[in-house]
Design a protein around this motif. Structure first.
Motif, PDB file in Angstrom:
ATOM      1  N   UNK A  76       0.819  -1.208   0.000  1.00  0.00           N
ATOM      2  CA  UNK A  76       0.000   0.000   0.000  1.00  0.00           C
ATOM      3  C   UNK A  76       0.855   1.261   0.000  1.00  0.00           C
ATOM      4  N   UNK A  77       0.215   2.396  -0.217  1.00  0.00           N
ATOM      5  CA  UNK A  77       0.911   3.688  -0.191  1.00  0.00           C
ATOM      6  C   UNK A  77       1.118   4.201   1.228  1.00  0.00           C
ATOM      7  N   UNK A  91      -2.585  -3.760   1.995  1.00  0.00           N
ATOM      8  CA  UNK A  91      -2.142  -4.110   0.647  1.00  0.00           C
ATOM      9  C   UNK A  91      -3.260  -3.904  -0.367  1.00  0.00           C
ATOM     10  N   UNK A  92      -2.866  -3.912  -1.631  1.00  0.00           N
ATOM     11  CA  UNK A  92      -3.818  -3.857  -2.748  1.00  0.00           C
ATOM     12  C   UNK A  92      -3.777  -5.201  -3.484  1.00  0.00           C
ATOM     13  N   UNK A 110      -8.409  -1.077  -0.345  1.00  0.00           N
ATOM     14  CA  UNK A 110      -7.325  -1.306   0.606  1.00  0.00           C
ATOM     15  C   UNK A 110      -7.687  -2.505   1.469  1.00  0.00           C
ATOM     16  N   UNK A 111      -6.857  -3.533   1.448  1.00  0.00           N
ATOM     17  CA  UNK A 111      -7.104  -4.742   2.232  1.00  0.00           C
ATOM     18  C   UNK A 111      -6.227  -4.736   3.480  1.00  0.00           C
ATOM     19  N   UNK A 112      -6.742  -5.357   4.535  1.00  0.00           N
ATOM     20  CA  UNK A 112      -6.101  -5.334   5.842  1.00  0.00           C
ATOM     21  C   UNK A 112      -5.972  -6.761   6.361  1.00  0.00           C
ATOM     22  N   UNK A 113      -4.738  -7.223   6.556  1.00  0.00           N
ATOM     23  CA  UNK A 113      -4.530  -8.592   7.024  1.00  0.00           C
ATOM     24  C   UNK A 113      -5.097  -8.824   8.417  1.00  0.00           C
ATOM     25  N   UNK A 123      -7.007 -12.584   7.060  1.00  0.00           N
ATOM     26  CA  UNK A 123      -5.712 -13.009   6.578  1.00  0.00           C
ATOM     27  C   UNK A 123      -5.809 -13.518   5.129  1.00  0.00           C
ATOM     28  N   UNK A 124      -4.967 -12.982   4.291  1.00  0.00           N
ATOM     29  CA  UNK A 124      -4.884 -13.447   2.909  1.00  0.00           C
ATOM     30  C   UNK A 124      -4.216 -14.829   2.914  1.00  0.00           C
ATOM     31  N   UNK A 125      -4.897 -15.869   2.411  1.00  0.00           N
ATOM     32  CA  UNK A 125      -4.330 -17.218   2.464  1.00  0.00           C
ATOM     33  C   UNK A 125      -2.931 -17.326   1.854  1.00  0.00           C
TER      34      UNK A 125
END
Length: 512
Positions: free
Chosen positions: A236-237, A246-247, A254-257, A261-263
């Motif tokens: 992310x910026x 992250x994108x 905007x995604x937030x772990x 959680x991103x697998x």
């Protein structure tokens, strides 16, 4: 005749003085910054330039030659100060906060670029570039400038030689061939090779990444994000090197772990833990401050590296320290048109601090350094002593007295040369990614995050993350335990940062 001669001399003197006075009116520098001394020559100025890394052995030789070339034009002396990578964030922030006199300084979004801009430490460069930076402008595309503004302004000169940064695994080719293994084509091939090294080479550490807080994107697990697709995950910026925000999928979200959680990311974390407990990742990874010297020792089978190709300094040192040893570059970045998403932002920048009393001359120097023969000098050293030119766009390094580091202060895609010793695949990657049309433009190209509203949260969260991130992505401690600690201490800060980042992105997209 005598009267005409006197009038001609007076006219010439008037024109010279007019030009000098015109040169002195830029930014908020002191009036004497670009002024004439005796004989119409610019007053001597010493520029203090702060750069990351280690001072090359022959730096003084190169600087002496640069100063000789500038003596009758810019009349500049160069005071180059190097700050170790491990201390870079803290020391440069202290320099700026204390008002220490600095004329040019390295910074980056992954360091503290946005924070320093929001705090008012850097001079906007539009006027300076317009008046004194014609060559510095020419060697960079308009696209590069447009995509690397902060809060709508050019606060630092973008540094880069491609539109997509290279990411590579440096592999001991001689060991791969010793075991009869074919060239490495996949990540699984890479790990199989590492296990083979573990089984057969007791004096060689199979895997090496970075473990210091300022080196999060080159920790073993996080490095995977640069070379994996479906989804293509981009940092992310707001949080620089961190993957916590992250994108993905180029959707403007905007995604937030901490939310979910991103697998794919968790699989990288878990695998890093397995590699560490299996004895593949360097056991002292979190304590290593000079990873480059460890690579150069030749006692590493695979190391992560933030460029394409094998740097000459590594190649030479490894061969010297381990006779017969040879490195090869392995990357899983795809050279397929449109496959890679980029916002065309560069990772490194050169800024002019507000406290500088020599802003005009600092820009004149950056402009001078953009000219081919001067760029060659500062990037590669003395021709015939430190390098040999190969045509107009390649070079061959001679010895190790002056290592390649234009990425820290003068880098650009026009005058930069490729290492003639690179393998054909690495050269092809560079050439492919110099062409912006080969890449997919991010929906956020041109977006600049203003961290001001959440500056406190960013500072507090970074302090928290520094305690856990590298240990997590380098597999040093139990993943669940580390993640829970990071989440418990940092989740509240990150949520506020996410909300503000998304708000600014939504406003940006609404104007497109």
């Amino acid at each position: 005749m005598k009267t005409k001669k006197i009038m001609a001399m007076m006219l010439a003197f008037f024109l010279v003085m007019t030009g000098i006075i015109g040169c002195s009116k830029s930014g908020d520098s002191s009036p004497g910054n670009v002024s004439a001394g005796s004989g119409g020559k610019l007053d001597p100025v010493t520029l203090k330039i702060v750069l990351p890394g280690d001072r090359p052995a022959d730096m003084d030789v190169v600087i002496k030659e640069a100063e000789r070339r500038m003596a009758d034009t810019l009349n500049v002396k160069l005071d180059i100060v190097f700050v170790p990578w491990s201390d870079l964030a803290q020391k440069t922030q202290m320099m700026l906060a204390s008002g220490e006199s600095v004329d040019l300084i390295f910074d980056a979004p992954w360091l503290h670029m946005e924070q320093m801009i929001s705090s008012g430490y850097y001079e906007p460069l539009e006027d300076l570039l317009d008046k004194y930076g014609q060559d510095a402008l020419k060697v960079r595309s308009q696209q590069m400038f447009d995509a690397n503004k902060f809060q709508g302004k050019i606060y630092a000169l973008p540094l880069g030689n491609t539109h997509l940064a290279g990411r590579t695994y440096l592999v001991r080719k001689d060991l791969r061939e010793k075991y009869g293994l074919p060239p490495i084509k996949t990540y699984d091939d890479l790990i199989q090779f590492a296990y083979k090294v573990k089984e057969n080479e007791k004096d060689v550490i199979p895997l090496l990444a970075y473990g210091q807080p300022g080196q999060k994107d080159v920790s073993w697990g996080a490095f995977r994000a640069f070379m994996e697709y479906d989804p293509q995950i981009l940092r992310s910026d707001a949080l620089g090197q961190s993957l916590v925000l992250y994108y993905k999928n180029n959707d403007g979200k905007v995604y937030n772990l901490f939310d979910e959680m991103e697998p794919r990311v968790w699989s990288w974390i878990e695998e890093a833990r397995k590699l560490y407990t299996d004895g593949l990742i360097h056991p002292d990874i979190l304590a290593l401050k000079d990873v480059n010297s460890v690579i150069e020792s030749g006692k590493i089978a695979v190391a992560v590296y933030n460029e394409f190709g094998v740097p000459t300094q590594f190649e030479t040192a490894v061969a010297r320290n381990v006779p017969g040893a040879e490195l090869e570059a392995v990357t899983f970045i795809k050279s397929e048109k449109g496959k890679n998403i980029t916002n065309f932002k560069q990772a490194n920048f050169q800024a002019i601090p507000k406290v500088s009393k020599n802003k005009e001359r600092a820009m004149m120097f950056l402009n001078w350094a953009a000219q081919k023969e001067n760029y060659d000098l500062l990037a590669y050293g003395i021709e015939g002593t430190h390098y040999k030119a190969k045509g107009d766009d390649q070079y061959e390094q001679i010895g190790s007295g002056y290592s390649y580091f234009p990425y820290a202060w003068i880098w650009n895609p026009t005058t930069d040369r490729l290492n003639a010793g690179f393998d054909a695949d690495s050269i092809a990657h560079y050439q492919f990614n110099k062409n912006a049309d080969n890449l997919t433009s991010s929906i956020l190209t041109g977006f600049s995050f203003d961290p001001g509203p959440v500056m406190n949260e960013i500072s507090l969260y970074n302090a928290v993350e520094d305690k856990y991130y590298n240990a997590l992505f380098d597999g040093v401690f139990d993943p669940a335990e580390q993640w829970n600690k990071l989440k418990a201490e940092g989740e509240g800060y990150v949520k506020k940062i996410q909300v503000e980042l998304q708000k600014q992105i939504d406003a940006f997209l609404a104007q497109k």
